[in-house]
Design a protein around this motif. Structure first.
Motif, PDB file in Angstrom:
ATOM      1  N   ALA A   1      20.501  52.047 -20.359  1.00 26.14           N
ATOM      2  CA  ALA A   1      21.454  50.751 -20.472  1.00 26.14           C
ATOM      3  C   ALA A   1      21.433  49.945 -18.879  1.00 26.14           C
ATOM      4  CB  ALA A   1      23.099  51.520 -20.412  1.00 26.14           C
ATOM      5  N   ALA A   2      20.405  50.348 -18.288  1.00 23.25           N
ATOM      6  CA  ALA A   2      20.473  49.751 -16.934  1.00 23.25           C
ATOM      7  C   ALA A   2      19.824  48.393 -16.777  1.00 23.25           C
ATOM      8  CB  ALA A   2      19.566  50.656 -15.956  1.00 23.25           C
ATOM      9  N   GLU A   3      19.167  47.886 -18.186  1.00 21.16           N
ATOM     10  CA  GLU A   3      18.654  46.606 -17.941  1.00 21.16           C
ATOM     11  C   GLU A   3      18.298  46.106 -19.396  1.00 21.16           C
ATOM     12  OE1 GLU A   3      15.117  47.029 -15.478  1.00 21.16           O
ATOM     13  OE2 GLU A   3      14.064  48.196 -17.064  1.00 21.16           O
ATOM     14  N   GLY A   4      17.879  44.741 -19.269  1.00 24.64           N
ATOM     15  CA  GLY A   4      17.369  44.384 -20.536  1.00 24.64           C
ATOM     16  C   GLY A   4      18.405  44.467 -21.728  1.00 24.64           C
ATOM     17  N   ILE A   5      18.055  44.717 -22.940  1.00 26.19           N
ATOM     18  CA  ILE A   5      18.885  45.018 -24.004  1.00 26.19           C
ATOM     19  C   ILE A   5      20.054  45.814 -23.960  1.00 26.19           C
ATOM     20  CG2 ILE A   5      19.031  45.571 -26.695  1.00 26.19           C
ATOM     21  CD1 ILE A   5      16.247  44.544 -26.648  1.00 26.19           C
ATOM     22  N   GLY A   6      19.634  46.919 -23.072  1.00 24.97           N
ATOM     23  CA  GLY A   6      20.821  48.077 -22.960  1.00 24.97           C
ATOM     24  C   GLY A   6      22.001  47.336 -22.141  1.00 24.97           C
ATOM     25  N   ARG A   7      21.498  46.719 -21.100  1.00 26.60           N
ATOM     26  CA  ARG A   7      22.480  46.174 -20.192  1.00 26.60           C
ATOM     27  C   ARG A   7      23.338  45.013 -20.834  1.00 26.60           C
ATOM     28  NH1 ARG A   7      21.341  44.428 -14.004  1.00 26.60           N
ATOM     29  NH2 ARG A   7      23.697  43.389 -13.551  1.00 26.60           N
ATOM     30  N   ALA A   8      22.801  44.254 -21.479  1.00 29.02           N
ATOM     31  CA  ALA A   8      23.354  43.019 -22.279  1.00 29.02           C
ATOM     32  C   ALA A   8      24.464  43.669 -23.341  1.00 29.02           C
ATOM     33  CB  ALA A   8      22.304  42.288 -23.154  1.00 29.02           C
ATOM     34  N   THR A   9      23.983  44.778 -23.932  1.00 27.95           N
ATOM     35  CA  THR A   9      24.826  45.409 -25.054  1.00 27.95           C
ATOM     36  C   THR A   9      25.905  45.977 -24.333  1.00 27.95           C
ATOM     37  OG1 THR A   9      22.932  45.921 -26.384  1.00 27.95           O
ATOM     38  CG2 THR A   9      25.143  47.263 -26.728  1.00 27.95           C
ATOM     39  N   ALA A  10      25.806  46.700 -23.133  1.00 23.19           N
ATOM     40  CA  ALA A  10      27.135  47.254 -22.211  1.00 23.19           C
ATOM     41  C   ALA A  10      28.089  46.038 -22.067  1.00 23.19           C
ATOM     42  CB  ALA A  10      26.500  48.050 -21.178  1.00 23.19           C
ATOM     43  N   VAL A  11      27.662  45.185 -21.662  1.00 19.78           N
ATOM     44  CA  VAL A  11      28.294  44.161 -21.131  1.00 19.78           C
ATOM     45  C   VAL A  11      29.071  43.314 -22.534  1.00 19.78           C
ATOM     46  CG1 VAL A  11      28.578  41.435 -20.304  1.00 19.78           C
ATOM     47  CG2 VAL A  11      27.179  43.187 -18.952  1.00 19.78           C
ATOM     48  N   ALA A  12      28.327  43.234 -23.532  1.00 23.33           N
ATOM     49  CA  ALA A  12      28.839  42.720 -24.737  1.00 23.33           C
ATOM     50  C   ALA A  12      30.141  43.613 -25.232  1.00 23.33           C
ATOM     51  CB  ALA A  12      28.087  42.543 -25.929  1.00 23.33           C
TER      52      ALA A  12
ATOM     53  N   ARG B   1      24.616  51.062 -11.432  1.00 22.09           N
ATOM     54  CA  ARG B   1      25.902  50.701 -10.661  1.00 22.09           C
ATOM     55  C   ARG B   1      26.011  49.260 -10.826  1.00 22.09           C
ATOM     56  NH1 ARG B   1      23.885  54.748  -7.117  1.00 22.09           N
ATOM     57  NH2 ARG B   1      22.850  53.161  -5.710  1.00 22.09           N
ATOM     58  N   GLU B   2      24.696  48.612 -10.717  1.00 19.43           N
ATOM     59  CA  GLU B   2      25.180  46.944 -10.762  1.00 19.43           C
ATOM     60  C   GLU B   2      25.653  46.642 -12.240  1.00 19.43           C
ATOM     61  OE1 GLU B   2      21.361  45.120 -10.476  1.00 19.43           O
ATOM     62  OE2 GLU B   2      20.978  46.070  -8.204  1.00 19.43           O
ATOM     63  N   VAL B   3      25.266  47.202 -13.291  1.00 16.61           N
ATOM     64  CA  VAL B   3      25.930  46.870 -14.592  1.00 16.61           C
ATOM     65  C   VAL B   3      27.555  47.184 -14.549  1.00 16.61           C
ATOM     66  CG1 VAL B   3      25.737  47.238 -17.043  1.00 16.61           C
ATOM     67  CG2 VAL B   3      23.743  47.540 -15.645  1.00 16.61           C
ATOM     68  N   ALA B   4      27.745  48.733 -14.061  1.00 17.19           N
ATOM     69  CA  ALA B   4      29.243  49.011 -14.011  1.00 17.19           C
ATOM     70  C   ALA B   4      29.967  47.994 -13.066  1.00 17.19           C
ATOM     71  CB  ALA B   4      29.185  50.134 -13.381  1.00 17.19           C
ATOM     72  N   THR B   5      29.440  47.446 -12.003  1.00 20.09           N
ATOM     73  CA  THR B   5      30.191  46.443 -11.302  1.00 20.09           C
ATOM     74  C   THR B   5      30.424  45.148 -11.970  1.00 20.09           C
ATOM     75  OG1 THR B   5      29.133  47.562  -9.157  1.00 20.09           O
ATOM     76  CG2 THR B   5      29.874  44.898  -8.987  1.00 20.09           C
ATOM     77  N   GLU B   6      29.390  44.745 -12.760  1.00 22.68           N
ATOM     78  CA  GLU B   6      29.515  43.455 -13.478  1.00 22.68           C
ATOM     79  C   GLU B   6      30.586  43.612 -14.558  1.00 22.68           C
ATOM     80  OE1 GLU B   6      26.853  40.788 -16.554  1.00 22.68           O
ATOM     81  OE2 GLU B   6      25.760  42.434 -15.478  1.00 22.68           O
ATOM     82  N   ILE B   7      30.596  44.707 -15.276  1.00 21.73           N
ATOM     83  CA  ILE B   7      31.639  45.113 -16.042  1.00 21.73           C
ATOM     84  C   ILE B   7      33.015  45.164 -15.663  1.00 21.73           C
ATOM     85  CG2 ILE B   7      32.397  46.778 -17.657  1.00 21.73           C
ATOM     86  CD1 ILE B   7      29.610  47.199 -18.621  1.00 21.73           C
ATOM     87  N   SER B   8      33.300  45.818 -14.466  1.00 17.11           N
ATOM     88  CA  SER B   8      34.576  45.738 -13.834  1.00 17.11           C
ATOM     89  C   SER B   8      35.196  44.687 -13.095  1.00 17.11           C
ATOM     90  CB  SER B   8      34.350  47.091 -12.789  1.00 17.11           C
ATOM     91  OG  SER B   8      33.556  46.752 -11.801  1.00 17.11           O
ATOM     92  N   SER B   9      34.182  43.852 -12.911  1.00 15.64           N
ATOM     93  CA  SER B   9      34.367  42.594 -12.196  1.00 15.64           C
ATOM     94  C   SER B   9      35.151  41.678 -13.288  1.00 15.64           C
ATOM     95  CB  SER B   9      33.227  41.950 -11.689  1.00 15.64           C
ATOM     96  OG  SER B   9      32.553  41.499 -12.521  1.00 15.64           O
ATOM     97  N   THR B  10      35.308  42.028 -14.496  1.00 15.18           N
ATOM     98  CA  THR B  10      35.766  41.301 -15.634  1.00 15.18           C
ATOM     99  C   THR B  10      36.901  41.973 -16.370  1.00 15.18           C
ATOM    100  OG1 THR B  10      34.011  41.833 -17.149  1.00 15.18           O
ATOM    101  CG2 THR B  10      33.889  39.740 -15.912  1.00 15.18           C
ATOM    102  N   GLY B  11      37.223  43.104 -15.618  1.00 14.00           N
ATOM    103  CA  GLY B  11      38.116  43.944 -16.127  1.00 14.00           C
ATOM    104  C   GLY B  11      37.898  44.937 -17.125  1.00 14.00           C
ATOM    105  N   GLY B  12      36.558  45.054 -17.162  1.00 16.84           N
ATOM    106  CA  GLY B  12      36.204  46.200 -18.375  1.00 16.84           C
ATOM    107  C   GLY B  12      35.981  47.399 -17.604  1.00 16.84           C
ATOM    108  N   LYS B  13      35.735  48.554 -18.504  1.00 15.42           N
ATOM    109  CA  LYS B  13      35.599  49.982 -17.826  1.00 15.42           C
ATOM    110  C   LYS B  13      34.085  50.667 -18.460  1.00 15.42           C
ATOM    111  CE  LYS B  13      37.516  54.621 -17.687  1.00 15.42           C
ATOM    112  NZ  LYS B  13      38.522  55.409 -18.318  1.00 15.42           N
ATOM    113  N   ALA B  14      33.235  51.081 -17.256  1.00 16.55           N
ATOM    114  CA  ALA B  14      32.008  51.485 -17.543  1.00 16.55           C
ATOM    115  C   ALA B  14      31.983  53.001 -16.713  1.00 16.55           C
ATOM    116  CB  ALA B  14      31.047  50.642 -17.245  1.00 16.55           C
ATOM    117  N   ILE B  15      31.558  53.812 -17.352  1.00 13.93           N
ATOM    118  CA  ILE B  15      31.262  55.028 -16.776  1.00 13.93           C
ATOM    119  C   ILE B  15      29.489  55.235 -16.676  1.00 13.93           C
ATOM    120  CG2 ILE B  15      31.275  57.673 -17.084  1.00 13.93           C
ATOM    121  CD1 ILE B  15      33.905  56.824 -18.913  1.00 13.93           C
TER     122      ILE B  15
END
Length: 265
Positions: free
Chosen positions: A15-26, A45-59
């Motif tokens: 999930a750190a990059e590419g399709i995995g990252r885009a899927t996590a955000v979606a 951590r970058e993905v989690a920061t991106e998600i949390s910045s819009t109110g989402g929750k990532a572990i």
């Protein structure tokens, strides 16, 4: 239309990059909690920061998905954080390089299958009892090369063909308990292509061209109707759909997101 994903728990491998990252955000945009596994901790951590910045929750959990112990440990850590709950598994992790059949050693074949196929088997086996209880679903990331192989990369194509066979068999085995589907992306412009040692660089060596020229040459050979590489977000949209209530009557399906590369009916 309502996706029904709000409040769901989604685990995504690679999930750190590419399709995995885009899927996590979606998924996070749909209101799901996302549990992310990858070996690249800083990018997680970058993905989690991106998600949390819009109110989402990532572990996030760093895990070596090449090994059985890595898969098990990573998933257990995610389950500890979600109270033992998971509703959707997205088996996404994978890697490949452009090598001819003669260039591939037994060790090369083994590494390709350990990451691209056995990680899917292991993650599914570990989470299946929970997914059955929760009437969950699995989405596997395959490839157009699983259905229409090219001369290279033959090990990658074979591993992805195994993923599609796993998808079909599991869908029949699980019936109404767990929906199991796959996406089959075509060439998608991700770090999978662009990173050092990735498809673009190794394709350049194979064709004796600069990486970008080699990719353009390959696309001409494949005669893609849409005449371009896809984006990670275009694949993520289909993965989210397949996991949603909007696809409640879809199982054992292989959805091409390939720019029209597959010619068969």
């Amino acid at each position: 239309m309502e996706s029904g994903l709000k409040g769901k728990v989604v685990f995504i491998t690679g999930a750190a990059e590419g399709i995995g990252r885009a899927t996590a955000v979606a998924f996070a945009k749909e209101g799901a909690t996302v549990g992310l596994l990858d070996i690249n901790e800083s990018q997680l951590r970058e993905v989690a920061t991106e998600i949390s910045s819009t109110g989402g929750k990532a572990i996030t959990v760093k895990a070596d998905l090449m090994t059985g112990e890595g898969v098990k440990s990573g998933l257990e850590q995610l389950l500890d954080s979600t109270g033992g709950i998971v509703d959707v598994l997205v088996n996404n992790v994978g890697s490949g390089a452009i090598r001819t059949f003669e260039q591939l050693s037994d060790d090369d074949w083994d590494k390709t299958f350990q990451l691209n196929f056995m990680s899917y088997v292991r993650a599914t086996r570990h989470l299946l009892p929970i997914l059955r209880e929760r009437k969950g679903c699995i989405v596997n990331n395959g490839s157009d090369l699983a259905r229409q192989p090219e001369p290279v990369p033959i090990d990658y194509s074979a591993s992805k063909a195994a993923v599609l066979a796993l998808t079909k068999g599991l869908a029949r085995a699980e019936g109404a308990n767990v929906r199991v589907n796959a996406v089959a992306p075509g060439p998608i412009w991700t770090p999978f292509w662009t990173k050092p040692g990735g498809f673009a660089e190794t394709m350049g060596k194979h064709y004796n061209m600069e990486p970008q020229a080699a990719v353009e040459h390959e696309m001409k050979l494949r005669q893609l109707p849409l005449a371009r590489l896809g984006t990670p977000e275009e694949v993520a949209n289909v993965i989210v759909f397949l996991a949603s209530d909007l696809a409640s009557f879809v199982t054992s399906a292989v959805w091409g997101v390939d720019g029209g590369s597959i010619r068969a009916i």
